[in-house]
Write an enzyme that holds these catalytic residues in place. Structure first.
Site, PDB file in Angstrom:
ATOM      1  N   SER A   6       3.221 -14.035   7.871  1.00 43.43           N
ATOM      2  CA  SER A   6       4.339 -13.313   7.258  1.00 43.43           C
ATOM      3  C   SER A   6       5.278 -12.845   8.353  1.00 43.43           C
ATOM      4  O   SER A   6       4.878 -12.055   9.224  1.00 43.43           O
ATOM      5  CB  SER A   6       3.825 -12.107   6.477  1.00 43.43           C
ATOM      6  N   HIS A  31       5.677 -17.545   5.584  1.00 41.36           N
ATOM      7  CA  HIS A  31       5.754 -16.605   4.460  1.00 41.36           C
ATOM      8  C   HIS A  31       6.926 -15.640   4.667  1.00 41.36           C
ATOM      9  O   HIS A  31       7.005 -14.928   5.677  1.00 41.36           O
ATOM     10  CB  HIS A  31       4.432 -15.850   4.369  1.00 41.36           C
ATOM     11  N   ASP A  33       8.946 -12.483   3.085  1.00 41.08           N
ATOM     12  CA  ASP A  33       8.873 -11.358   2.146  1.00 41.08           C
ATOM     13  C   ASP A  33      10.253 -10.821   1.844  1.00 41.08           C
ATOM     14  O   ASP A  33      10.928 -10.282   2.720  1.00 41.08           O
ATOM     15  CB  ASP A  33       8.008 -10.246   2.746  1.00 41.08           C
ATOM     16  N   MET A  35      12.299  -8.069  -0.137  1.00 35.07           N
ATOM     17  CA  MET A  35      12.139  -6.765  -0.815  1.00 35.07           C
ATOM     18  C   MET A  35      13.510  -6.161  -1.074  1.00 35.07           C
ATOM     19  O   MET A  35      14.377  -6.205  -0.196  1.00 35.07           O
ATOM     20  CB  MET A  35      11.327  -5.821   0.076  1.00 35.07           C
ATOM     21  N   HIS A  64       8.191 -14.970  -1.052  1.00 33.32           N
ATOM     22  CA  HIS A  64       7.512 -13.981  -1.899  1.00 33.32           C
ATOM     23  C   HIS A  64       8.542 -12.924  -2.308  1.00 33.32           C
ATOM     24  O   HIS A  64       8.964 -12.110  -1.494  1.00 33.32           O
ATOM     25  CB  HIS A  64       6.366 -13.371  -1.073  1.00 33.32           C
ATOM     26  N   MET A  66       9.745  -9.626  -3.964  1.00 35.71           N
ATOM     27  CA  MET A  66       9.319  -8.287  -4.422  1.00 35.71           C
ATOM     28  C   MET A  66      10.599  -7.562  -4.827  1.00 35.71           C
ATOM     29  O   MET A  66      11.128  -6.723  -4.095  1.00 35.71           O
ATOM     30  CB  MET A  66       8.590  -7.561  -3.284  1.00 35.71           C
ATOM     31  N   MET A 135      -2.303 -10.008  -4.416  1.00 37.02           N
ATOM     32  CA  MET A 135      -2.030  -8.978  -3.404  1.00 37.02           C
ATOM     33  C   MET A 135      -3.333  -8.255  -3.063  1.00 37.02           C
ATOM     34  O   MET A 135      -4.050  -7.776  -3.953  1.00 37.02           O
ATOM     35  CB  MET A 135      -1.015  -7.949  -3.922  1.00 37.02           C
ATOM     36  N   GLY A 140       5.007  -4.028  -0.134  1.00 34.03           N
ATOM     37  CA  GLY A 140       6.059  -3.189   0.441  1.00 34.03           C
ATOM     38  C   GLY A 140       6.036  -3.118   1.954  1.00 34.03           C
ATOM     39  O   GLY A 140       7.077  -3.006   2.586  1.00 34.03           O
ATOM     40  N   PHE A 141       4.854  -3.193   2.533  1.00 35.85           N
ATOM     41  CA  PHE A 141       4.747  -2.999   3.982  1.00 35.85           C
ATOM     42  C   PHE A 141       3.666  -3.889   4.594  1.00 35.85           C
ATOM     43  O   PHE A 141       2.660  -4.179   3.936  1.00 35.85           O
ATOM     44  CB  PHE A 141       4.414  -1.524   4.286  1.00 35.85           C
ATOM     45  N   GLY A 142       3.877  -4.255   5.850  1.00 34.05           N
ATOM     46  CA  GLY A 142       2.854  -4.966   6.603  1.00 34.05           C
ATOM     47  C   GLY A 142       1.876  -3.967   7.207  1.00 34.05           C
ATOM     48  O   GLY A 142       2.100  -2.752   7.156  1.00 34.05           O
ATOM     49  N   GLY A 143       0.783  -4.472   7.722  1.00 31.66           N
ATOM     50  CA  GLY A 143      -0.155  -3.643   8.480  1.00 31.66           C
ATOM     51  C   GLY A 143      -0.994  -2.673   7.667  1.00 31.66           C
ATOM     52  O   GLY A 143      -1.490  -1.680   8.206  1.00 31.66           O
ATOM     53  N   ASP A 173      -2.672 -12.068   0.046  1.00 29.27           N
ATOM     54  CA  ASP A 173      -1.648 -11.481   0.918  1.00 29.27           C
ATOM     55  C   ASP A 173      -1.922 -10.002   1.147  1.00 29.27           C
ATOM     56  O   ASP A 173      -1.897  -9.212   0.198  1.00 29.27           O
ATOM     57  CB  ASP A 173      -0.280 -11.681   0.236  1.00 29.27           C
ATOM     58  N   GLY A 174      -2.140  -9.645   2.426  1.00 30.09           N
ATOM     59  CA  GLY A 174      -2.237  -8.239   2.807  1.00 30.09           C
ATOM     60  C   GLY A 174      -3.538  -7.880   3.498  1.00 30.09           C
ATOM     61  O   GLY A 174      -4.613  -8.064   2.930  1.00 30.09           O
ATOM     62  N   GLY A 175      -3.423  -7.408   4.730  1.00 30.21           N
ATOM     63  CA  GLY A 175      -4.601  -6.931   5.460  1.00 30.21           C
ATOM     64  C   GLY A 175      -5.615  -8.002   5.817  1.00 30.21           C
ATOM     65  O   GLY A 175      -6.776  -7.696   6.086  1.00 30.21           O
ATOM     66  N   GLY A 195       0.316 -11.131   8.463  1.00 34.76           N
ATOM     67  CA  GLY A 195       1.466 -10.656   9.227  1.00 34.76           C
ATOM     68  C   GLY A 195       1.034 -10.004  10.511  1.00 34.76           C
ATOM     69  O   GLY A 195       1.097 -10.587  11.595  1.00 34.76           O
TER      70      GLY A 195
HETATM   71  C1  DX5 Z   1       3.406  -6.920   1.846  1.00 36.11           C
HETATM   72  C2  DX5 Z   1       3.784  -8.344   2.159  1.00 36.11           C
HETATM   73  C3  DX5 Z   1       2.873  -9.043   3.070  1.00 36.11           C
HETATM   74  C4  DX5 Z   1       2.729  -8.425   4.425  1.00 36.11           C
HETATM   75  C5  DX5 Z   1       1.398  -8.839   4.969  1.00 36.11           C
HETATM   76  O1  DX5 Z   1       4.229  -6.454   0.831  1.00 36.11           O
HETATM   77  O2  DX5 Z   1       3.837  -9.102   0.952  1.00 36.11           O
HETATM   78  O3  DX5 Z   1       3.220 -10.425   3.180  1.00 36.11           O
HETATM   79  O4  DX5 Z   1       3.731  -8.794   5.314  1.00 36.11           O
HETATM   80  O5  DX5 Z   1       1.241  -8.208   6.188  1.00 36.11           O
HETATM   81  P1  DX5 Z   1      -0.195  -7.854   6.776  1.00 36.11           P
HETATM   82  O6  DX5 Z   1      -0.908  -9.144   7.031  1.00 36.11           O
HETATM   83  O7  DX5 Z   1       0.176  -7.141   8.050  1.00 36.11           O
HETATM   84  O8  DX5 Z   1      -0.920  -6.984   5.793  1.00 36.11           O
HETATM   85 ZN    ZN Z   2       4.041 -11.314   1.110  1.00 36.37          ZN
END
Ligand code: DX5
Ligand code: ZN
Length: 212
Positions: A6, A31, A33, A35, A64, A66, A135, A140-143, A173-175, A195
């Protein structure tokens, strides 16, 4: 396991270089994102930047959404010919119509499920989809921290896909990191989005390899 880094966690000051780096590093998809600050409490990129991303990428894009107005954004991004456009089922009144619209552009349609949304929400749409994105964090956020319940959800969804004898991919997707990827593979997941795990690594290539 296929890997879709991502770019949300990339350094946007040198985005072109970052995208080349993950593509040369062996990723399968890029990927993206999108938003809008309404469906999720964050804003990212629009068509000007996605155009530059599409130009830099040597791997297909996985967009993706959002956002609140899915149809508007599908029309906006279709010219960049992504492989997939995914939209959230929680934000779409006419998902079947939107699937048809995405496919009419020659793009593979995918639906995203938030952590609370059961696979049964898309039971009668499955045969029209190429992919389902689960999900494993709140969008909304990475990490963010991986939500474990996605493992059971992936198993239920995989069983639904097999029972209907369909060819639908499951993406998570996520974590995602090198610790939870094996369990995801066992649960029947085909593609992971990563990401923070990829972009915080000293070698993007090694990080992608470790997930594969
Ligand atoms: C969150 C995004 C993800 C995010 C994943 O809303 O859809 O794609 O960037 O990031 P990580 O891998 O850091 O959780
Ligand atoms: Zn995503």
């Amino acid at each position: 396991m296929k890997v879709a880094p991502s770019i949300l966690s990339a350094d946007f000051g040198k985005l072109d270089e970052e995208i080349k780096h993950i593509c040369d590093g062996g990723c399968d998809l890029v990927h993206v994102d999108v938003m809008d600050g309404h469906f999720v409490p964050n804003m990212t990129i629009g068509p000007v930047v996605v155009k530059a991303v599409a130009k830099a990428a040597t791997k297909p894009l996985d967009i993706h959404l959002m956002v609140e107005n899915n149809t508007f954004f599908v029309e906006l991004f279709a010219p960049f010919k992504p492989e997939y456009i995914s939209f959230h089922i929680e934000e779409e009144k006419h998902p079947h119509r939107l699937i048809q619209k995405i496919r009419s552009y020659g793009i593979k349609p995918a639906i995203v499920l938030n952590p609370h949304t059961p696979p049964s929400a898309i039971e009668y749409l499955l045969e029209d989809l190429d992919m389902v994105l689960l999900m494993s964090v709140n969008p909304g956020f990475g990490g963010q921290k991986f939500i474990d319940s996605v493992l059971e959800k992936a198993k239920v969804l995989r069983a639904m896909i097999e029972a209907k004898n369909l060819d639908v991919l499951i993406e998570v997707d996520g974590g995602v990191n090198d610790k939870n990827v094996k369990e995801l593979a066992i649960a029947g997941v085909d593609i992971v989005v990563a990401g923070n795990y990829v972009f915080s690594a000293s070698s993007y290539e090694n990080a992608i390899k470790s997930l594969k």
